[in-house]
Every structure is written in C-alpha cells, then in structure tokens.
Design a protein around this motif. Structure first.
Motif, PDB file in Angstrom:
ATOM      1  N   LEU A  69       0.711  -1.222  -0.018  1.00 32.75           N
ATOM      2  CA  LEU A  69       0.109  -0.091  -0.026  1.00 32.75           C
ATOM      3  C   LEU A  69       0.790   1.371  -0.097  1.00 32.75           C
ATOM      4  O   LEU A  69       0.280   2.352  -0.352  1.00 32.75           O
ATOM      5  CB  LEU A  69      -0.924   0.090   1.167  1.00 32.75           C
ATOM      6  N   LYS A  76      -1.666   3.969  -9.129  1.00 32.88           N
ATOM      7  CA  LYS A  76      -3.237   3.731  -8.955  1.00 32.88           C
ATOM      8  C   LYS A  76      -3.657   4.208 -10.409  1.00 32.88           C
ATOM      9  O   LYS A  76      -4.823   4.240 -10.660  1.00 32.88           O
ATOM     10  CB  LYS A  76      -3.802   4.771  -8.180  1.00 32.88           C
ATOM     11  N   LEU A 105      -8.829  10.988  -6.663  1.00 33.22           N
ATOM     12  CA  LEU A 105      -7.793  10.792  -6.003  1.00 33.22           C
ATOM     13  C   LEU A 105      -7.395   9.500  -5.922  1.00 33.22           C
ATOM     14  O   LEU A 105      -6.175   8.965  -5.786  1.00 33.22           O
ATOM     15  CB  LEU A 105      -8.116  11.095  -4.449  1.00 33.22           C
ATOM     16  N   LEU A 106      -8.291   8.523  -5.995  1.00 34.06           N
ATOM     17  CA  LEU A 106      -7.945   6.906  -6.028  1.00 34.06           C
ATOM     18  C   LEU A 106      -7.800   6.526  -7.453  1.00 34.06           C
ATOM     19  O   LEU A 106      -7.099   5.189  -7.712  1.00 34.06           O
ATOM     20  CB  LEU A 106      -9.400   5.966  -5.604  1.00 34.06           C
ATOM     21  N   ARG A 117      -4.928  16.305  -3.217  1.00 34.65           N
ATOM     22  CA  ARG A 117      -5.154  15.797  -1.771  1.00 34.65           C
ATOM     23  C   ARG A 117      -4.855  16.920  -0.790  1.00 34.65           C
ATOM     24  O   ARG A 117      -5.634  17.056   0.246  1.00 34.65           O
ATOM     25  CB  ARG A 117      -4.124  14.615  -1.638  1.00 34.65           C
ATOM     26  N   GLY A 256     -17.330   7.410   0.126  1.00 35.44           N
ATOM     27  CA  GLY A 256     -17.974   7.546   1.551  1.00 35.44           C
ATOM     28  C   GLY A 256     -19.322   6.991   1.924  1.00 35.44           C
ATOM     29  O   GLY A 256     -19.919   6.855   2.814  1.00 35.44           O
ATOM     30  N   THR A 260     -19.657   3.191   4.261  1.00 40.74           N
ATOM     31  CA  THR A 260     -20.317   3.578   5.560  1.00 40.74           C
ATOM     32  C   THR A 260     -21.681   2.620   5.655  1.00 40.74           C
ATOM     33  O   THR A 260     -21.991   2.152   6.727  1.00 40.74           O
ATOM     34  CB  THR A 260     -20.680   4.889   5.685  1.00 40.74           C
ATOM     35  N   LEU A 263     -20.195  -0.687   6.686  1.00 37.46           N
ATOM     36  CA  LEU A 263     -19.573  -0.427   8.334  1.00 37.46           C
ATOM     37  C   LEU A 263     -20.653  -0.797   9.086  1.00 37.46           C
ATOM     38  O   LEU A 263     -20.568  -1.505  10.057  1.00 37.46           O
ATOM     39  CB  LEU A 263     -18.740   0.725   8.501  1.00 37.46           C
ATOM     40  N   PRO A 306     -15.824  -3.095   5.668  1.00 34.36           N
ATOM     41  CA  PRO A 306     -16.479  -2.749   4.509  1.00 34.36           C
ATOM     42  C   PRO A 306     -15.676  -3.006   3.158  1.00 34.36           C
ATOM     43  O   PRO A 306     -16.207  -3.282   2.248  1.00 34.36           O
ATOM     44  CB  PRO A 306     -17.046  -1.438   4.779  1.00 34.36           C
ATOM     45  N   THR A 311      -8.225  -0.554  -3.575  1.00 37.31           N
ATOM     46  CA  THR A 311      -8.788  -0.635  -4.920  1.00 37.31           C
ATOM     47  C   THR A 311      -7.585  -0.938  -5.815  1.00 37.31           C
ATOM     48  O   THR A 311      -6.485  -1.156  -5.340  1.00 37.31           O
ATOM     49  CB  THR A 311      -8.950   0.904  -5.226  1.00 37.31           C
ATOM     50  N   GLY A 365      -6.842   1.559   4.898  1.00 38.62           N
ATOM     51  CA  GLY A 365      -5.790   1.472   3.831  1.00 38.62           C
ATOM     52  C   GLY A 365      -4.787   2.159   4.569  1.00 38.62           C
ATOM     53  O   GLY A 365      -4.597   1.995   5.921  1.00 38.62           O
ATOM     54  N   GLY A 373     -11.729  10.184   4.525  1.00 44.93           N
ATOM     55  CA  GLY A 373     -13.024  10.337   5.332  1.00 44.93           C
ATOM     56  C   GLY A 373     -13.122   9.611   6.501  1.00 44.93           C
ATOM     57  O   GLY A 373     -14.078   9.313   7.142  1.00 44.93           O
ATOM     58  N   ALA A 377     -16.072   8.789   9.023  1.00 43.28           N
ATOM     59  CA  ALA A 377     -16.625   7.121   9.122  1.00 43.28           C
ATOM     60  C   ALA A 377     -16.873   6.842  10.618  1.00 43.28           C
ATOM     61  O   ALA A 377     -17.834   6.066  10.977  1.00 43.28           O
ATOM     62  CB  ALA A 377     -15.695   6.471   8.359  1.00 43.28           C
TER      63      ALA A 377
HETATM   64  C1  HEM Z   1     -16.238   2.773   7.371  1.00 44.16           C
HETATM   65  C2  HEM Z   1     -15.957   3.712   6.212  1.00 44.16           C
HETATM   66  C3  HEM Z   1     -14.911   3.661   5.235  1.00 44.16           C
HETATM   67  C4  HEM Z   1     -13.759   2.824   4.927  1.00 44.16           C
HETATM   68  C5  HEM Z   1     -13.696   1.453   5.687  1.00 44.16           C
HETATM   69  C6  HEM Z   1     -13.003   3.622   3.956  1.00 44.16           C
HETATM   70  C7  HEM Z   1     -11.999   2.978   3.734  1.00 44.16           C
HETATM   71  C8  HEM Z   1     -11.159   3.555   2.612  1.00 44.16           C
HETATM   72  C9  HEM Z   1      -9.805   2.671   2.243  1.00 44.16           C
HETATM   73  C10 HEM Z   1      -9.313   1.278   2.478  1.00 44.16           C
HETATM   74  C11 HEM Z   1      -9.131   3.565   1.345  1.00 44.16           C
HETATM   75  C12 HEM Z   1      -8.006   3.363   0.529  1.00 44.16           C
HETATM   76  C13 HEM Z   1      -8.136   2.578  -0.962  1.00 44.16           C
HETATM   77  C14 HEM Z   1      -7.038   2.121  -1.440  1.00 44.16           C
HETATM   78  O1  HEM Z   1      -5.747   2.482  -0.952  1.00 44.16           O
HETATM   79  O2  HEM Z   1      -7.115   1.298  -2.245  1.00 44.16           O
HETATM   80  C15 HEM Z   1     -10.119   4.784   1.398  1.00 44.16           C
HETATM   81  C16 HEM Z   1      -9.776   5.931   0.781  1.00 44.16           C
HETATM   82  C17 HEM Z   1     -10.578   7.360   0.528  1.00 44.16           C
HETATM   83  N1  HEM Z   1     -11.781   7.270   1.265  1.00 44.16           N
HETATM   84 FE1  HEM Z   1     -12.563   5.840   2.472  1.00 44.16          FE
HETATM   85  N2  HEM Z   1     -13.452   4.625   3.533  1.00 44.16           N
HETATM   86  C18 HEM Z   1     -14.608   4.855   4.513  1.00 44.16           C
HETATM   87  C19 HEM Z   1     -15.486   5.937   4.578  1.00 44.16           C
HETATM   88  C20 HEM Z   1     -15.095   6.987   3.974  1.00 44.16           C
HETATM   89  C21 HEM Z   1     -15.839   8.523   3.969  1.00 44.16           C
HETATM   90  C22 HEM Z   1     -17.158   8.513   4.934  1.00 44.16           C
HETATM   91  C23 HEM Z   1     -15.532   9.320   3.120  1.00 44.16           C
HETATM   92  C24 HEM Z   1     -15.748  10.485   2.792  1.00 44.16           C
HETATM   93  C25 HEM Z   1     -16.884  11.174   3.053  1.00 44.16           C
HETATM   94  C26 HEM Z   1     -14.296   8.483   2.369  1.00 44.16           C
HETATM   95  C27 HEM Z   1     -13.428   9.017   1.371  1.00 44.16           C
HETATM   96  C28 HEM Z   1     -12.299   8.427   1.121  1.00 44.16           C
HETATM   97  C29 HEM Z   1     -11.630   9.001  -0.011  1.00 44.16           C
HETATM   98  C30 HEM Z   1     -11.617  10.382  -0.766  1.00 44.16           C
HETATM   99  C31 HEM Z   1     -10.416   8.143  -0.579  1.00 44.16           C
HETATM  100  C32 HEM Z   1      -9.403   8.303  -1.520  1.00 44.16           C
HETATM  101  C33 HEM Z   1      -8.245   9.041  -0.737  1.00 44.16           C
HETATM  102  C34 HEM Z   1      -6.832   8.978  -1.567  1.00 44.16           C
HETATM  103  O3  HEM Z   1      -6.680   8.464  -2.606  1.00 44.16           O
HETATM  104  O4  HEM Z   1      -6.041   9.839  -1.246  1.00 44.16           O
HETATM  105  N3  HEM Z   1     -14.019   7.366   3.028  1.00 44.16           N
HETATM  106  N4  HEM Z   1     -11.172   4.510   2.109  1.00 44.16           N
END
Ligand code: HEM
Length: 437
Positions: A69, A76, A105-106, A117, A256, A260, A263, A306, A311, A365, A373, A377
């Motif tokens: 990671l 990506k 971002l992803l 970011r 997000g 959620t 979750l 969840p 990704t 992650g 987020g 979360a």
């Molecule tokens: C329990 C809830 C959540 C879990 C388990 C979760 C998990 C993750 C994970 C594992 C990644 C990284 C993916 C990767 O590296 O391939 C990620 C990235 C991200 N998450 Fe969450 N997420 C959650 C909730 C949220 C919420 C509520 C938001 C926004 C409102 C959010 C916004 C983002 C964004 C924008 C990224 C991309 C960040 C980047 O690439 O710099 N996530 N999330």
C-alpha cells in the motif's frame, strides 16, 4: 471448502496441504475468511483470474499488504495496465467511462495526487467533521424514528443506506430538497448492474450534471459547506477547476457512501452474532462510557470491515512482493480483509475483542491514499451503533444468519439486507450519545 478428498487417509503427510479454495463463489462471498487463511499460509501473493476475466495478484499477509500500500512503484493510474478491460473503459466508478470524473484521488499518482489531496484536505478538516456531529446524531435519530413503531426493519435499506447519503449531502452542501434525488442515484450505483439496463450510467451522468451546476451556484453564492470550501481552497495560488471539484465531490460521495453502509451493516451483523461482546458494549454505553465504543468500532472494522480489497494498483516496473515476481503492468489487489486477520500481526485474529488495543488494522488503507473520510466514518459508525443499541436494546435478527445474502462485488463487503426485529427501548435521550462522542 478445504475438505480432504475422500480417498486420502487422514494425517497423510503427502496431502497435508488442503486443496486451494475456490474464490469468488457465493460461499466465498458469505464467508471469505477460511479461503483467505489458506492463501495467507500457502500462497500469500497469489495470481488469480477475477470473475471479469482480468488476471491479478492478491496480497494477503499483513506485512506484505502494508508494504504494497505504501509502494510508489504500484501506481493507481489504470493507464499502466494497458491490456485490461479495466483500463480500456472502466474507471472503478460504475457507468463512468474515461471521462471527467476519472481524475479523482483513487485513480491518480503523485504529483497530481499530492496537489489534489492537499487542496481537499484544506476543506475536509477534522474541525469541519467535529462540527458535523450534531447533524449526524439528528439524522440517526430521525431514521430510527421512521421505523421504531413497526418493531421490525431492514436495517440496510431503512438505516445504514440513507444515513451516509444524507450526511455526505449535508456536508457537501446539497440542499435538503435535492437529497432524495441523490439517494435514488446512489441506490442505483450500488446495485452493481442489478438495476434497469443503463441505469447506473444514467445515474452517474445525472449526478455529475447536478454537481457541476451546484458548483457553479456555489461559486456565485458560497456557503459554509464542503463544496464552497473546495472552490475556495487554494495552494500557492492554485485552485481546483470545476471539473476537478465535481470529481472530488463525486469521489467523496462514492468512497464515503457504500463503505459506511457496510460498516453499519457488517457491524450490527457481527454484534448480533456475539451476544456477550454486545452486552458488554451496551453496559458500557448505559454507564455513559465511550472507550469501548471507540475501540469497538475499530475492532469491528478489522474483524469484518466494509472494504475487502483495496482499490486497483498496477506495477509500473517488475518488482517483488513477498518473494513473488510481479511483472510490469500487472494489477495488484491488496486484500485488506485477509491482512487484518493475519495471526502474524494480530493475537487471536478471528476472535472479536471490542476492547482490543493493539489494533493497527488496514481497514482504512495505508500510505498516501489512506482514507480521507476516516474521521467522518468513525463519527457515523459510532453514532449509528451507540444509538441503535441504546434505543433498540433488544435488537435481534429476524430469521437465520445463514439466510442473509452478501453482495457479490469485488472490492466491498456488505449485506444486501439485514432484517431485524425489536421492541422499542425505554427512552430517546436526545443529545446524550452525542455528548459522549
Ligand atoms: C467505514 C467507512 C470507510 C472505510 C472502511 C473506508 C476505507 C477506505 C480505504 C481502504 C481507502 C484506501 C483505498 C486504497 O488505498 O485503495 C479509502 C480511501 C478514501 N476514502 Fe474512505 N472509507 C470509509 C469512509 C469514507 C468516507 C465517509 C469518506 C468521505 C466522506 C471517504 C473518502 C475516501 C477518499 C476520498 C479516499 C481516497 C483517498 C486518496 O486516494 O487519497 N471514505 N477509504
């Protein structure tokens, strides 16, 4: 799945290794953990053919997963995997072709990722999330009010699903009167092709059109919301373009939302299957304590989170992970759910221990794409669980756990429905949970 063939005598050393499990079946979707245990032990960096036909590597050990990671040789950007169906059209967002919403971002690497970011982090601050707590509590109570008299509910559709949609809409600054449209579009998007033909693409298109128009309006008439913050955010005089702001709003919603939903769904499901742990949490909430709630939500994320797989990532050059040679251009999928049950990292990894302290799980992650987020979360997860357990103290599953169906997607892990029954709890003590968060 790991059964010994009938003609092999027990204890025969030549057959000590059980056969490789079948991945991506319905049984696997219901309980992937035995298969992940096999992979961790026998083929920790495993080449497989995904249901889409694309070949990819699955990384299942915690140490390898964490390293992968954070490895900047794993890009990506799908352009690095020129041959895949993924790169040919799909962006990871259902229905979205190589188009404006792609640059999120992803799907990007530094330096573009660093710039975007940094800009979004200026608007998506911990203070903004903390200030949002009363609204999350109000939403949580309102949704429970909607079904409490019935004595039964489908917790996915009536609670877990609308909560993050309304929360993110409020955060972004989508006016209340338009939020039901978002609920409909988002619902279509997580059906993963289960809806009417073309429905997903249409929903994405409508959402994008709406977001661009909203950004336009907010530029003229800014407010105290995240979209206005995104428009305002600047870095060395640099701003997000309208397309970048729309893609950012979209990825915030997209990343997000289903996460959620799952979750909340996965956590309630796990708690219902662990009555002692749940009773302990209920006792601690009744005593006004918050510590077990906070460690508990992290543990529920580790135990059955969840996001099953991080990704897509693509090797920009030939490299080695866990002793396995990965070719340039190969897709690599880090299996967070497998890493978070690795006995080399977690004591008793299959046991749910809501009070677990040494819990540096990978559910959000790791590295530069660490979940933006996570504070939101946590806020939503803690408010949802605490309020449900307090207001519906005798919540129970309506039917058998074995009848529940899990969604079949590759990245996310979540239930299709979660039917529950209950007799309403004693009080609705508004503000009480909130003050403890
Ligand atoms: C329990 C809830 C959540 C879990 C388990 C979760 C998990 C993750 C994970 C594992 C990644 C990284 C993916 C990767 O590296 O391939 C990620 C990235 C991200 N998450 Fe969450 N997420 C959650 C909730 C949220 C919420 C509520 C938001 C926004 C409102 C959010 C916004 C983002 C964004 C924008 C990224 C991309 C960040 C980047 O690439 O710099 N996530 N999330």
């Amino acid at each position: 799945m790991n059964d010994r063939p009938a003609d092999v005598p027990a204890g025969c050393p030549a057959h000590a290794t059980p056969p490789a499990p079948e991945l991506f079946t319905w049984e696997f979707a219901t309980d992937p953990y035995p298969a992940y245990a096999w992979l961790r032990e026998h083929s920790p960096v495993h080449r497989t053919t995904l249901p889409s036909g694309v070949e990819a590597w699955l990384v299942t050990r915690y140490a390898d997963a964490r390293e992968a990671l954070a490895d900047n040789r794993l890009s990506k950007n799908p352009a690095h995997h020129a041959e895949s169906a993924h790169a040919k059209g799909k962006t990871g967002i259902p229905g979205e072709r190589k188009a404006e919403l792609m640059t999120h971002l992803l799907n990007i690497d530094p330096p573009d990722h660093t710039r975007l970011r940094r800009l979004v982090s200026k608007a998506f601050t911990p203070r903004r999330i903390a200030e949002f707590a009363p609204r999350v509590q109000e939403l949580t109570d309102r949704l429970i009010d909607g079904f409490i008299e019935k004595g039964e509910a489908d917790l996915i559709h009536e609670f877990a699903f609308p909560l993050p949609i309304y929360a993110i809409c409020d955060l972004l600054g989508v006016p209340r009167e338009d939020q039901d449209d978002f609920r409909e579009w988002a619902g279509m998007m997580i059906r993963h092709g289960g809806g009417p033909r073309g429905g997903v693409a249409r929903s994405v298109k409508k959402m994008r059109g709406y977001l661009l128009e909203l950004i336009h309006r907010k530029r003229e008439n800014p407010g105290d919301d995240l979209i206005s913050g995104l428009i305002r955010a600047s870095d060395h005089g640099e701003h997000l373009t309208e397309n970048e702001a729309a893609a950012m709003a979209f990825i915030i919603l997209f990343a997000g939302f289903e996460t959620t939903v799952n979750l909340i769904g996965n956590s309630v499901h796990t708690l219902l299957g662990h009555p002692e742990q749940r009773a302990q949490l209920q006792r601690s909430l009744a005593a006004g304590e918050t510590e077990l709630l906070a460690t508990g939500v992290e543990e529920l994320l580790r135990h059955d989170g969840p996001v099953e797989l991080a990704t897509w990532r693509y090797a920009t050059e030939a490299l080695t992970i866990g002793g396995e040679r990965i070719g340039a251009g190969d897709p690599v999928l880090v299996v967070l759910a497998a890493a978070d049950r690795d006995p080399e990292r977690f004591e008793g990894p299959d046991t749910l221990d809501l009070a677990r302290r040494d819990n540096q799980h990978l559910g959000y992650g790791h590295g530069i794409h660490y979940c933006l987020g996570a504070p939101l979360a946590r806020l939503e997860g803690q408010a949802a669980l605490a309020t449900l357990l307090k207001r519906l103290p005798n919540l129970r599953l309506a039917g058998e756990s074995s009848d529940l169906r899990w969604r079949g997607g590759l990245i996310m892990r979540g239930l299709r429905t979660l039917p529950v029954e209950f007799t309403p709890g004693p009080v609705r003590d508004e503000g009480d949970i909130l003050s403890t968060l």
